[in-house]
Design a protein around this motif. Sequence first.
Motif, mmCIF file in Angstrom:
data_model
loop_
_atom_site.group_PDB
_atom_site.id
_atom_site.type_symbol
_atom_site.label_atom_id
_atom_site.label_comp_id
_atom_site.label_asym_id
_atom_site.label_seq_id
_atom_site.Cartn_x
_atom_site.Cartn_y
_atom_site.Cartn_z
ATOM 1 N N TYR A 290 10.963 -2.412 -7.012
ATOM 2 C CA TYR A 290 11.493 -2.244 -8.346
ATOM 3 C C TYR A 290 12.142 -0.977 -8.620
ATOM 4 C CZ TYR A 290 7.308 -1.010 -10.764
ATOM 5 O OH TYR A 290 6.291 -0.459 -10.958
ATOM 6 N N LEU A 291 11.609 -0.016 -8.008
ATOM 7 C CA LEU A 291 11.992 1.363 -8.423
ATOM 8 C C LEU A 291 13.510 1.470 -7.668
ATOM 9 C CD1 LEU A 291 8.783 3.289 -8.145
ATOM 10 C CD2 LEU A 291 9.842 2.459 -10.333
ATOM 11 N N ASN A 292 13.873 0.821 -6.713
ATOM 12 C CA ASN A 292 15.260 0.957 -6.321
ATOM 13 C C ASN A 292 16.033 0.366 -7.042
ATOM 14 O OD1 ASN A 292 13.881 1.676 -4.063
ATOM 15 N ND2 ASN A 292 14.152 -0.048 -2.860
ATOM 16 N N GLN A 293 17.344 0.717 -7.249
ATOM 17 C CA GLN A 293 18.381 0.088 -8.214
ATOM 18 C C GLN A 293 18.686 -0.995 -7.795
ATOM 19 O OE1 GLN A 293 19.472 1.395 -11.207
ATOM 20 N NE2 GLN A 293 21.082 -0.117 -11.511
ATOM 21 N N ASN A 294 18.947 -1.540 -6.692
ATOM 22 C CA ASN A 294 19.246 -2.817 -6.314
ATOM 23 C C ASN A 294 18.146 -3.498 -5.450
ATOM 24 O OD1 ASN A 294 22.200 -2.835 -7.273
ATOM 25 N ND2 ASN A 294 22.327 -1.060 -5.947
ATOM 26 N N ARG A 295 17.942 -4.562 -5.914
ATOM 27 C CA ARG A 295 16.889 -5.518 -4.816
ATOM 28 C C ARG A 295 17.671 -6.766 -4.728
ATOM 29 N NH1 ARG A 295 15.755 -2.817 -9.769
ATOM 30 N NH2 ARG A 295 14.724 -4.692 -10.659
ATOM 31 N N GLU A 296 17.018 -7.273 -3.544
ATOM 32 C CA GLU A 296 17.314 -8.811 -3.315
ATOM 33 C C GLU A 296 16.158 -9.749 -3.221
ATOM 34 O OE1 GLU A 296 20.386 -8.687 -0.013
ATOM 35 O OE2 GLU A 296 19.486 -10.543 0.650
ATOM 36 N N LEU A 297 16.426 -10.983 -4.146
ATOM 37 C CA LEU A 297 15.407 -11.845 -3.959
ATOM 38 C C LEU A 297 15.780 -13.263 -3.435
ATOM 39 C CD1 LEU A 297 13.717 -11.380 -7.554
ATOM 40 C CD2 LEU A 297 12.853 -10.657 -5.342
ATOM 41 N N VAL B 223 20.852 -16.301 -2.601
ATOM 42 C CA VAL B 223 20.290 -15.075 -2.898
ATOM 43 C C VAL B 223 20.581 -14.704 -4.359
ATOM 44 C CG1 VAL B 223 20.935 -12.697 -2.262
ATOM 45 C CG2 VAL B 223 21.210 -14.637 -0.549
ATOM 46 N N VAL B 224 19.464 -13.555 -4.760
ATOM 47 C CA VAL B 224 19.680 -13.046 -6.302
ATOM 48 C C VAL B 224 19.786 -11.697 -6.088
ATOM 49 C CG1 VAL B 224 18.538 -12.998 -8.391
ATOM 50 C CG2 VAL B 224 18.024 -14.869 -6.960
ATOM 51 N N GLY B 225 20.690 -10.960 -6.478
ATOM 52 C CA GLY B 225 20.844 -9.556 -6.684
ATOM 53 C C GLY B 225 20.216 -9.365 -7.900
ATOM 54 N N VAL B 226 19.263 -8.351 -7.973
ATOM 55 C CA VAL B 226 18.731 -7.756 -9.118
ATOM 56 C C VAL B 226 18.867 -6.451 -9.230
ATOM 57 C CG1 VAL B 226 16.518 -7.596 -10.257
ATOM 58 C CG2 VAL B 226 16.901 -9.562 -8.793
ATOM 59 N N SER C 58 17.163 -27.684 -16.046
ATOM 60 C CA SER C 58 17.143 -27.355 -14.620
ATOM 61 C C SER C 58 16.676 -25.991 -14.282
ATOM 62 C CB SER C 58 18.811 -27.305 -13.963
ATOM 63 O OG SER C 58 19.260 -28.535 -14.189
ATOM 64 N N SER C 59 16.095 -25.874 -13.012
ATOM 65 C CA SER C 59 15.283 -24.702 -12.784
ATOM 66 C C SER C 59 15.817 -24.200 -11.362
ATOM 67 C CB SER C 59 13.951 -24.652 -12.850
ATOM 68 O OG SER C 59 13.257 -25.558 -11.985
ATOM 69 N N LEU C 60 15.412 -23.065 -11.120
ATOM 70 C CA LEU C 60 15.733 -22.170 -9.703
ATOM 71 C C LEU C 60 14.417 -21.671 -9.350
ATOM 72 C CD1 LEU C 60 18.952 -20.526 -10.013
ATOM 73 C CD2 LEU C 60 18.616 -22.412 -8.493
ATOM 74 N N SER C 61 13.833 -21.735 -7.969
ATOM 75 C CA SER C 61 12.859 -21.204 -7.871
ATOM 76 C C SER C 61 12.976 -20.067 -6.795
ATOM 77 C CB SER C 61 11.670 -22.227 -6.843
ATOM 78 O OG SER C 61 11.295 -23.351 -7.699
ATOM 79 N N ILE C 62 12.442 -19.050 -7.320
ATOM 80 C CA ILE C 62 12.729 -17.477 -6.702
ATOM 81 C C ILE C 62 11.380 -17.040 -6.005
ATOM 82 C CG2 ILE C 62 13.493 -15.387 -7.159
ATOM 83 C CD1 ILE C 62 15.573 -17.676 -8.100
ATOM 84 N N VAL C 63 11.729 -16.315 -4.839
ATOM 85 C CA VAL C 63 10.704 -15.769 -4.272
ATOM 86 C C VAL C 63 11.131 -14.589 -3.685
ATOM 87 C CG1 VAL C 63 9.145 -15.846 -2.185
ATOM 88 C CG2 VAL C 63 9.303 -17.848 -3.682
ATOM 89 N N GLY C 64 10.460 -13.305 -3.558
ATOM 90 C CA GLY C 64 10.840 -12.379 -2.854
ATOM 91 C C GLY C 64 10.114 -10.856 -3.075
ATOM 92 N N LEU D 41 0.935 -1.238 -0.007
ATOM 93 C CA LEU D 41 0.075 -0.019 -0.189
ATOM 94 C C LEU D 41 0.866 1.238 0.187
ATOM 95 C CD1 LEU D 41 -2.597 -0.914 2.353
ATOM 96 C CD2 LEU D 41 -3.119 -0.246 0.175
ATOM 97 N N GLU D 42 2.038 0.917 0.689
ATOM 98 C CA GLU D 42 2.841 2.310 0.700
ATOM 99 C C GLU D 42 4.114 2.511 -0.120
ATOM 100 O OE1 GLU D 42 3.725 2.782 4.865
ATOM 101 O OE2 GLU D 42 1.449 3.334 5.226
ATOM 102 N N GLU D 43 4.736 1.479 -0.592
ATOM 103 C CA GLU D 43 5.732 1.571 -1.507
ATOM 104 C C GLU D 43 5.275 1.024 -2.918
ATOM 105 O OE1 GLU D 43 9.366 -0.063 -0.457
ATOM 106 O OE2 GLU D 43 8.642 -2.054 -0.152
ATOM 107 N N THR D 44 5.900 1.549 -4.136
ATOM 108 C CA THR D 44 5.698 0.491 -5.130
ATOM 109 C C THR D 44 6.554 -0.815 -5.299
ATOM 110 O OG1 THR D 44 5.060 2.762 -6.486
ATOM 111 C CG2 THR D 44 5.749 0.605 -7.834
ATOM 112 N N SER D 45 6.053 -1.616 -4.849
ATOM 113 C CA SER D 45 7.040 -3.118 -4.701
ATOM 114 C C SER D 45 5.862 -4.180 -5.072
ATOM 115 C CB SER D 45 7.227 -2.939 -3.221
ATOM 116 O OG SER D 45 7.127 -4.063 -2.601
ATOM 117 N N LEU D 46 6.925 -5.181 -5.315
ATOM 118 C CA LEU D 46 6.165 -6.426 -6.022
ATOM 119 C C LEU D 46 6.296 -7.633 -4.973
ATOM 120 C CD1 LEU D 46 7.480 -6.463 -9.850
ATOM 121 C CD2 LEU D 46 5.357 -5.454 -8.758
ATOM 122 N N HIS D 47 5.623 -8.394 -4.793
ATOM 123 C CA HIS D 47 5.926 -9.790 -4.353
ATOM 124 C C HIS D 47 6.045 -10.721 -5.536
ATOM 125 C CE1 HIS D 47 6.105 -13.502 -2.405
ATOM 126 N NE2 HIS D 47 4.942 -13.946 -3.167
#
Length: 189
Positions: free
Chosen positions: A144-151, A166-169, A134-140, A113-119
């Motif tokens: 996304y308006l921040n330059q660096n995110r972490e999933l 950890v995924v640095g995006v 092969s696959s990796l399952s990612i959650v987080g 409700l307060e920041e522009t952010s995704l689950h």
Amino acid sequence: MAGKNYFFILILVSAVAILTHGHGLTAEPNSIKNWFNNLPHAKQKITELQFYVQDILSGPTPSNVQVARASSTFTSPTLFGLVAVLDDPVRTRPSPDSEIIGRAQGLFAFASLEETSLHMTFDLVFTSGDYNGSSLSIVGHNPYLNQNRELSVVGGSGAFRFARGVVGVNTVSFDSSTGDAFFQYNVTF
Ligand SMILES: *[C@@H]1O[C@H](CO)[C@@H](O)[C@H](O)[C@H]1NC(C)=O
């Protein structure tokens, strides 16, 4: 209640008994069981991967599509309630003519409700080289308006069984007129 639990366990046991009759392919139950049996002899290792996810909103075949929203979504400053599905190409470089090595497949919701952010909850499904299939399952949480995110890497299949990491995006490019973007993924697990 105890009786109900017991029933549940019985069903699980018989399901396992049925499933372990398979053999052959690596994803088949016997093969998975053998893999588990050999786990105590396996060494834990750290894998690092870097690639680029291409998010396409424009054109005739977008790879990221809205599937649902609330009646209040478009009056929400954070698009709260919008749900989308993605099948983004995963590429070796942040360029539309670079090699596709996989797909990012799953979904996300604008969940704040307060920041522009995704689950986000999606799979990185590899389609070439040693990791094909092969696959990796990612959650987080992805503001996304921040330059660096972490999933989070919460699991995997094939070569990536039991993956955890950890995924640095970060956003490499974003076209504000179309919404198309390239994201760099640095995965450590
Ligand atoms: C990946 O695996 C699939 C299924 O086994 C196969 O059809 C495909 O040719 C493979 N792709 C590459 C690039 O090795």
